[in-house]
Design an enzyme around this catalytic site. Sequence first.
Site, PDB file in Angstrom:
ATOM      1  N   CYS A 102     -66.134 -79.287   1.759  1.00 54.92           N
ATOM      2  CA  CYS A 102     -66.202 -77.953   1.173  1.00 54.92           C
ATOM      3  C   CYS A 102     -66.504 -76.991   2.315  1.00 54.92           C
ATOM      4  O   CYS A 102     -67.525 -77.139   3.003  1.00 54.92           O
ATOM      5  CB  CYS A 102     -67.335 -77.928   0.139  1.00 54.92           C
ATOM      6  SG  CYS A 102     -67.711 -76.283  -0.480  1.00 54.92           S
ATOM      7  N   ASN A 103     -65.614 -76.048   2.529  1.00 49.66           N
ATOM      8  CA  ASN A 103     -65.821 -75.097   3.630  1.00 49.66           C
ATOM      9  C   ASN A 103     -67.053 -74.237   3.401  1.00 49.66           C
ATOM     10  O   ASN A 103     -67.795 -73.933   4.335  1.00 49.66           O
ATOM     11  CB  ASN A 103     -64.604 -74.172   3.760  1.00 49.66           C
ATOM     12  CG  ASN A 103     -63.384 -74.874   4.303  1.00 49.66           C
ATOM     13  OD1 ASN A 103     -63.052 -74.748   5.471  1.00 49.66           O
ATOM     14  ND2 ASN A 103     -62.703 -75.625   3.462  1.00 49.66           N
ATOM     15  N   THR A 104     -67.280 -73.861   2.146  1.00 54.38           N
ATOM     16  CA  THR A 104     -68.401 -72.969   1.837  1.00 54.38           C
ATOM     17  C   THR A 104     -69.723 -73.667   2.142  1.00 54.38           C
ATOM     18  O   THR A 104     -70.605 -73.100   2.784  1.00 54.38           O
ATOM     19  CB  THR A 104     -68.336 -72.548   0.355  1.00 54.38           C
ATOM     20  OG1 THR A 104     -67.014 -72.074   0.076  1.00 54.38           O
ATOM     21  CG2 THR A 104     -69.330 -71.454   0.061  1.00 54.38           C
TER      22      THR A 104
ATOM     23  N   GLU B  89     -58.971 -74.993 -10.314  1.00 54.38           N
ATOM     24  CA  GLU B  89     -59.809 -75.791 -11.226  1.00 54.38           C
ATOM     25  C   GLU B  89     -59.186 -75.858 -12.620  1.00 54.38           C
ATOM     26  O   GLU B  89     -59.340 -76.839 -13.337  1.00 54.38           O
ATOM     27  CB  GLU B  89     -61.231 -75.206 -11.312  1.00 54.38           C
ATOM     28  CG  GLU B  89     -62.087 -75.425 -10.071  1.00 54.38           C
ATOM     29  CD  GLU B  89     -62.573 -76.874  -9.874  1.00 54.38           C
ATOM     30  OE1 GLU B  89     -62.833 -77.554 -10.878  1.00 54.38           O
ATOM     31  OE2 GLU B  89     -62.670 -77.305  -8.708  1.00 54.38           O
TER      32      GLU B  89
ATOM     33  N   GLY C  67     -68.326 -70.248  -3.732  1.00 54.70           N
ATOM     34  CA  GLY C  67     -67.914 -69.149  -2.853  1.00 54.70           C
ATOM     35  C   GLY C  67     -68.522 -67.802  -3.160  1.00 54.70           C
ATOM     36  O   GLY C  67     -68.529 -66.904  -2.323  1.00 54.70           O
TER      37      GLY C  67
ATOM     38  N   ASP D 221     -67.832 -81.835  -2.832  1.00 55.36           N
ATOM     39  CA  ASP D 221     -67.286 -80.471  -2.922  1.00 55.36           C
ATOM     40  C   ASP D 221     -67.840 -79.846  -4.199  1.00 55.36           C
ATOM     41  O   ASP D 221     -68.472 -80.523  -5.020  1.00 55.36           O
ATOM     42  CB  ASP D 221     -65.746 -80.530  -2.983  1.00 55.36           C
ATOM     43  CG  ASP D 221     -65.114 -79.144  -3.111  1.00 55.36           C
ATOM     44  OD1 ASP D 221     -65.556 -78.222  -2.404  1.00 55.36           O
ATOM     45  OD2 ASP D 221     -64.195 -78.963  -3.927  1.00 55.36           O
ATOM     46  N   SER D 222     -67.547 -78.565  -4.397  1.00 58.41           N
ATOM     47  CA  SER D 222     -67.979 -77.896  -5.629  1.00 58.41           C
ATOM     48  C   SER D 222     -67.147 -78.351  -6.832  1.00 58.41           C
ATOM     49  O   SER D 222     -67.541 -78.126  -7.970  1.00 58.41           O
ATOM     50  CB  SER D 222     -67.833 -76.385  -5.465  1.00 58.41           C
ATOM     51  OG  SER D 222     -66.476 -76.068  -5.224  1.00 58.41           O
TER      52      SER D 222
ATOM     53  N   CYS E  62     -60.372 -73.394   2.592  1.00 57.69           N
ATOM     54  CA  CYS E  62     -61.081 -73.839   1.386  1.00 57.69           C
ATOM     55  C   CYS E  62     -60.323 -75.082   0.929  1.00 57.69           C
ATOM     56  O   CYS E  62     -59.085 -75.071   0.886  1.00 57.69           O
ATOM     57  CB  CYS E  62     -61.035 -72.758   0.316  1.00 57.69           C
ATOM     58  SG  CYS E  62     -61.593 -73.321  -1.310  1.00 57.69           S
ATOM     59  N   THR E  63     -61.055 -76.128   0.627  1.00 56.75           N
ATOM     60  CA  THR E  63     -60.385 -77.400   0.342  1.00 56.75           C
ATOM     61  C   THR E  63     -59.604 -77.386  -0.979  1.00 56.75           C
ATOM     62  O   THR E  63     -58.823 -78.294  -1.234  1.00 56.75           O
ATOM     63  CB  THR E  63     -61.398 -78.559   0.342  1.00 56.75           C
ATOM     64  OG1 THR E  63     -62.488 -78.229  -0.532  1.00 56.75           O
ATOM     65  CG2 THR E  63     -61.929 -78.812   1.743  1.00 56.75           C
ATOM     66  N   HIS E  64     -59.801 -76.347  -1.779  1.00 54.93           N
ATOM     67  CA  HIS E  64     -58.972 -76.211  -2.985  1.00 54.93           C
ATOM     68  C   HIS E  64     -57.539 -75.750  -2.638  1.00 54.93           C
ATOM     69  O   HIS E  64     -56.597 -76.025  -3.381  1.00 54.93           O
ATOM     70  CB  HIS E  64     -59.569 -75.171  -3.943  1.00 54.93           C
ATOM     71  CG  HIS E  64     -60.725 -75.659  -4.771  1.00 54.93           C
ATOM     72  ND1 HIS E  64     -61.960 -75.923  -4.237  1.00 54.93           N
ATOM     73  CD2 HIS E  64     -60.821 -75.915  -6.105  1.00 54.93           C
ATOM     74  CE1 HIS E  64     -62.781 -76.319  -5.212  1.00 54.93           C
ATOM     75  NE2 HIS E  64     -62.114 -76.325  -6.353  1.00 54.93           N
TER      76      HIS E  64
END
Length: 273
Positions: free
Chosen positions: A75-77, A154, A45, A12-13, A186-188
């Site tokens: 990560c969806n993006t 984050e 994103g 992921d990011s 979004c995985t966040h």
Amino acid sequence: MTDKTAPIGIFDSGVGGLTVFREIMSQIPGERIVYFGDTARVPYGSKSPETVARYAGQIVRFLESKKVKAIVVACNTASALAMAEIEKKYDIPMIEVIKPGARVAAETTANGRIGVIATEATIRSNIYTRYIKNLNETLTITGRACPLFVPLVEEGLLNDTVTDEVARRYLTGLIDIDIDTLILGCTHYPLIRETIARIMGERVKLVNPAYETARELKALLMTNNLLNDRETNLSDGQYHLYVSDGAEKFKQFADSIIKYGILTTRTINIEDY
Ligand code: DGL
């Protein structure tokens, strides 16, 4: 032949993919995991498809160097912008998070109105709408980009009045159009699930694609005869985290989500891959 005891690669990011990591470790606890969080280059994103595809390619090459047997794009993006390209280029079983979320949402809605919250890039790609319409074209899908959620998560502001205020602004429009299902695209976002649930109210069901993604991963491993069904000494380094910056801060966050078993968190230079 690939070794069944080889790890699964997840990326992921930043910290978002840990919500998928958590679900995978609970559904298939016998697997080793190598996780990469691109903390030096988060958020994805707001970036172009070309940039995200280049980042994803570097990460896949890094994970390959760790001899992973499968990759989860948590990560969806990156799933929306880079999956088609990396899947074509690399010969390694991969899954992403968008198809599983789209399927669950289509099965969940009763009134046919689904909301999707995600990054600007994911919403712009229109990918959730395309996948859901493919499953059932009578459904109505409304997307809303929530660009401030990722930096708030984050920064660890999971239960904070600032996050609450921002969420209210983003979500009010979705309450007004009477959706009954909301995809956390979004995985966040599952990390601020409580705030989102409180604002949306009890009538709206939240879909976190992580659960379904972990199920799909298990099925993929079984199909490819890659599930780790052997007795291995997993205490010998089961979970390894890598980031592109700030390993110590990341480890603290990860420890609060993944309660046991993280042995190392290291910074690597992802531009080397
Ligand atoms: N967690 C990611 C996603 O699922 C990326 C968020 C970002 O870096 O903007 O889209």
